[in-house]
Write a protein that holds these residues in place. Structure first.
Motif, PDB file in Angstrom:
ATOM      1  N   THR A   1       0.848  -1.193   0.000  1.00  0.00           N
ATOM      2  CA  THR A   1       0.000   0.000   0.000  1.00  0.00           C
ATOM      3  C   THR A   1       0.879   1.236   0.000  1.00  0.00           C
ATOM      4  O   THR A   1       2.080   1.162   0.223  1.00  0.00           O
ATOM      5  N   ARG A   2       0.245   2.394  -0.248  1.00  0.00           N
ATOM      6  CA  ARG A   2       0.968   3.657  -0.191  1.00  0.00           C
ATOM      7  C   ARG A   2       0.634   4.361   1.104  1.00  0.00           C
ATOM      8  O   ARG A   2      -0.439   4.160   1.663  1.00  0.00           O
ATOM      9  N   ASN A   3       1.524   5.212   1.578  1.00  0.00           N
ATOM     10  CA  ASN A   3       1.188   6.015   2.747  1.00  0.00           C
ATOM     11  C   ASN A   3       0.681   7.383   2.290  1.00  0.00           C
ATOM     12  O   ASN A   3       0.489   7.610   1.099  1.00  0.00           O
ATOM     13  N   GLN A   4       0.458   8.285   3.243  1.00  0.00           N
ATOM     14  CA  GLN A   4      -0.238   9.534   2.949  1.00  0.00           C
ATOM     15  C   GLN A   4       0.410  10.334   1.822  1.00  0.00           C
ATOM     16  O   GLN A   4      -0.282  10.958   1.033  1.00  0.00           O
ATOM     17  N   ASN A   5       1.739  10.349   1.741  1.00  0.00           N
ATOM     18  CA  ASN A   5       2.389  11.185   0.724  1.00  0.00           C
ATOM     19  C   ASN A   5       2.639  10.440  -0.587  1.00  0.00           C
ATOM     20  O   ASN A   5       3.344  10.934  -1.449  1.00  0.00           O
ATOM     21  N   GLY A   6       2.069   9.240  -0.714  1.00  0.00           N
ATOM     22  CA  GLY A   6       2.140   8.553  -2.002  1.00  0.00           C
ATOM     23  C   GLY A   6       3.316   7.621  -2.168  1.00  0.00           C
ATOM     24  O   GLY A   6       3.411   6.938  -3.176  1.00  0.00           O
ATOM     25  N   GLN A   7       4.223   7.565  -1.190  1.00  0.00           N
ATOM     26  CA  GLN A   7       5.331   6.617  -1.281  1.00  0.00           C
ATOM     27  C   GLN A   7       4.857   5.233  -0.861  1.00  0.00           C
ATOM     28  O   GLN A   7       3.921   5.107  -0.077  1.00  0.00           O
ATOM     29  N   TRP A   8       5.511   4.191  -1.383  1.00  0.00           N
ATOM     30  CA  TRP A   8       5.152   2.841  -0.970  1.00  0.00           C
ATOM     31  C   TRP A   8       5.528   2.667   0.492  1.00  0.00           C
ATOM     32  O   TRP A   8       6.559   3.136   0.943  1.00  0.00           O
ATOM     33  N   ARG A   9       4.668   1.959   1.221  1.00  0.00           N
ATOM     34  CA  ARG A   9       4.952   1.719   2.634  1.00  0.00           C
ATOM     35  C   ARG A   9       6.180   0.841   2.795  1.00  0.00           C
ATOM     36  O   ARG A   9       6.395  -0.092   2.038  1.00  0.00           O
ATOM     37  N   LYS A  10       6.978   1.152   3.828  1.00  0.00           N
ATOM     38  CA  LYS A  10       8.147   0.336   4.137  1.00  0.00           C
ATOM     39  C   LYS A  10       7.698  -0.912   4.885  1.00  0.00           C
ATOM     40  O   LYS A  10       6.586  -0.973   5.406  1.00  0.00           O
TER      41      LYS A  10
END
Length: 42
Positions: A23-32
């Protein structure tokens, strides 16, 4: 925004959601990966 399944995002290898797209987090980066991934349960 298109679903990660449609955009062929990175696939989760381990954990409860293995095999699904990350999934992506709030700023659009892929979650670590979680910091406690791979640890035994206590």
């Amino acid at each position: 925004m298109a679903s990660p399944k449609d955009t062929h995002g990175p696939v989760v290898k381990t954990g409860p959601t293995a095999g699904q797209n990350r999934t992506r987090n709030q700023n659009g980066q892929w979650r670590k990966k979680r910091s406690d991934s791979g640890q035994k349960r206590k």
